[in-house]
Enzyme design. Structure first.
Site, short mmCIF file in Angstrom:
data_model
loop_
_atom_site.label_atom_id
_atom_site.label_comp_id
_atom_site.label_asym_id
_atom_site.label_seq_id
_atom_site.Cartn_x
_atom_site.Cartn_y
_atom_site.Cartn_z
N LYS A 37 34.43 -4.08 33.70
CA LYS A 37 33.47 -3.91 34.79
C LYS A 37 34.19 -4.15 36.12
O LYS A 37 34.74 -5.22 36.36
CB LYS A 37 32.34 -4.92 34.61
CG LYS A 37 31.30 -4.86 35.71
CD LYS A 37 30.11 -5.74 35.37
CE LYS A 37 29.08 -5.75 36.47
NZ LYS A 37 27.94 -6.61 36.14
N TYR A 44 20.35 6.08 34.67
CA TYR A 44 19.01 6.21 35.24
C TYR A 44 18.48 7.63 35.07
O TYR A 44 17.31 7.89 35.31
CB TYR A 44 19.03 5.79 36.72
CG TYR A 44 19.58 4.38 36.88
CD1 TYR A 44 18.76 3.28 36.62
CD2 TYR A 44 20.92 4.15 37.17
CE1 TYR A 44 19.27 1.99 36.69
CE2 TYR A 44 21.43 2.86 37.24
CZ TYR A 44 20.60 1.79 37.00
OH TYR A 44 21.11 0.52 37.05
N CYS A 57 27.01 -14.51 39.51
CA CYS A 57 26.79 -14.37 38.06
C CYS A 57 27.12 -15.65 37.29
O CYS A 57 27.30 -15.62 36.07
CB CYS A 57 27.61 -13.20 37.52
SG CYS A 57 27.23 -11.65 38.37
N LYS A 78 32.39 0.37 33.25
CA LYS A 78 31.41 0.51 34.32
C LYS A 78 32.09 0.37 35.67
O LYS A 78 32.88 -0.55 35.83
CB LYS A 78 30.37 -0.61 34.13
CG LYS A 78 29.34 -0.70 35.19
CD LYS A 78 28.42 -1.86 34.89
CE LYS A 78 27.51 -2.03 36.08
NZ LYS A 78 26.84 -3.28 36.08
N SER A 91 23.97 2.76 39.52
CA SER A 91 22.96 3.06 40.55
C SER A 91 23.50 3.92 41.69
O SER A 91 22.82 4.84 42.15
CB SER A 91 22.40 1.75 41.10
OG SER A 91 23.43 0.92 41.60
N CYS A 128 22.98 -13.40 37.67
CA CYS A 128 22.84 -13.13 39.12
C CYS A 128 21.38 -12.93 39.55
O CYS A 128 21.00 -13.36 40.64
CB CYS A 128 23.71 -11.95 39.54
SG CYS A 128 23.51 -10.47 38.55
N ARG A 131 32.00 -10.30 44.45
CA ARG A 131 32.22 -10.59 43.04
C ARG A 131 33.67 -10.36 42.59
O ARG A 131 33.97 -10.22 41.42
CB ARG A 131 31.31 -9.71 42.18
CG ARG A 131 29.82 -9.85 42.46
CD ARG A 131 29.02 -9.53 41.21
NE ARG A 131 27.65 -9.15 41.43
CZ ARG A 131 26.67 -9.94 41.84
NH1 ARG A 131 26.92 -11.21 42.12
NH2 ARG A 131 25.44 -9.49 41.96
C1 PBG Z 1 24.48 -7.72 36.64
C2 PBG Z 1 24.57 -6.24 36.67
C3 PBG Z 1 24.87 -5.39 37.75
C4 PBG Z 1 24.72 -4.09 37.27
C5 PBG Z 1 24.38 -4.18 35.93
N1 PBG Z 1 24.31 -5.52 35.58
C6 PBG Z 1 25.14 -5.69 39.18
C7 PBG Z 1 26.38 -6.33 39.62
O1 PBG Z 1 27.28 -6.65 38.84
O2 PBG Z 1 26.43 -6.58 40.80
C8 PBG Z 1 24.91 -2.83 38.09
C9 PBG Z 1 24.23 -1.63 37.58
C10 PBG Z 1 24.08 -0.51 38.53
O3 PBG Z 1 24.63 -0.49 39.65
O4 PBG Z 1 23.36 0.42 38.17
N2 PBG Z 1 25.64 -8.42 36.83
#
Ligand code: PBG
Length: 327
Positions: free
Chosen positions: A197, A315, A132, A250, A276, A124, A219
């Site tokens: 995820k 983080y 992605c 995640k 994040s 991505c 996504r």
């Molecule tokens: C890449 C990816 C993402 C995150 C980690 N690897 C973003 C997404 O899937 O949109 C998110 C990590 C975070 O929010 O800290 N695909």
């Protein structure tokens, strides 16, 4: 005072700090944390990320200093995210050996041979449309994407990555990458799969950080529906069978039940990604003086570990050592 005979008095074990520590079930250690590091292609040493106070995109040189600071705070494992100068429709910058992550891998290995170097393996950040995988119309194509992921994983391993972390939620990505690594003599490079995820709004700030927001749609055709639990198990077990070495769940905080379930049903180490949005919420509330930041961080991370995470990607990794020393 009348004497009361109670069979159980759990408060006996909470009497003072020594006894509380003696019976503490979950203990955090910086050795079980992975710090995300954003590296951009440009010269600017630091570009602040508005929605993630304290987190920056670094130039490669500045990133080395940051990694040095992390190791001084007992963080020895990092996961790299690249922000390339060039984005296109084939994600060339994801696998080109002269691209940002490949150069970063070499530099980091030269300077910090003992740091465990993990690469996020996704497209991505490298695609102009921010999805992605390869796009046809509005669809993200699964199997053609696997070929690019294989190429990316090989190039990441060749430049020094110890662990490949595919995060695109393509079917068969772990098998494809395991096979490609083995055929290229990278049998010792491990795979940490973003197996479970979810399509989560908690990734919002990351997309600012990595400049990877999808330019159309969302996504949901590849990441999981947050309402599903049994499907998490299916995803985890598929990736275990395909050869994953570590299974990731995640986000973390709103998915503690999933972490706990996956921990129970797989014998692989379980990682949780404290994403994040989870970081941003705490920072925002702390900046308003509404919460005690350090105490909240400690409680949240302890909760994620208690749920079953062996490894936490956060983080806040940079803060763990300092907070643990204080309490
Ligand atoms: C890449 C990816 C993402 C995150 C980690 N690897 C973003 C997404 O899937 O949109 C998110 C990590 C975070 O929010 O800290 N695909």
């Amino acid at each position: 005072m009348q004497k009361i005979n109670l069979k159980s008095r759990p408060r006996r074990l909470r009497k003072n700090e020594v006894i509380r520590n003696l019976v503490q079930e979950t203990i955090l250690s910086p050795s079980q944390f992975i710090a995300p590091v954003f590296i951009h292609e440009g010269k600017e040493p630091e570009i602040k990320i508005n929605s993630m106070p304290g987190i920056c995109q670094f130039s490669l040189d500045r990133a080395l200093k940051h990694i040095d600071e992390l190791t001084k705070n007992k963080i020895k494992s990092i996961i790299l995210f690249g922000i390339p100068g060039l984005k296109d429709k084939e994600a060339v910058s994801a696998w080109d050996e002269k691209s940002i992550i490949q150069r970063a891998n070499k530099k980091i290995k030269e300077n910090f041979p003992d740091v465990l170097l993990i690469n996020d393996t996704c497209l991505c950040e490298y695609m102009e449309h921010g999805h992605c995988g390869i796009i046809l119309g509005n669809e993200v194509l699964n199997d053609p994407t696997l070929e690019i992921l294989e190429r990316t994983a090989i190039s990441q391993a060749a430049s020094g990555a110890d662990i490949i972390a595919p995060s695109g939620m393509m079917d068969g990505m772990v098998a494809a990458i395991r096979n490609a690594l083995d055929q290229n003599n990278f049998q010792d490079v491990a795979i940490m799969s973003y197996a479970v995820k979810y399509a989560s709004a908690f990734y919002g700030p990351f997309r600012e950080a990595a400049e990877s927001a999808p330019q159309f749609g969302d996504r949901k055709s590849y990441q999981m529906n947050p309402a599903n639990k049994r499907e998490a198990l299916r995803e985890a077990l598929i990736d275990e069978q395909e050869g994953a070495d570590i299974i990731m769940v995640k986000p973390a905080m709103p998915y503690l039940d999933i972490i706990s379930l996956v921990k129970e049903k797989t014998n692989l180490p379980v990682a949780a990604y404290n994403v994040s949005g989870e970081y941003a919420m705490i920072k925002a509330a702390a900046q308003n003086g509404w919460i005690d930041e350090d105490k909240i961080i400690l409680e949240m991370l302890t909760g994620i570990k208690r749920a079953g995470a062996d490894i936490i990607i956060s983080y806040f990794a940079k803060d763990v050592n300092r907070i643990l020393k204080r309490v």
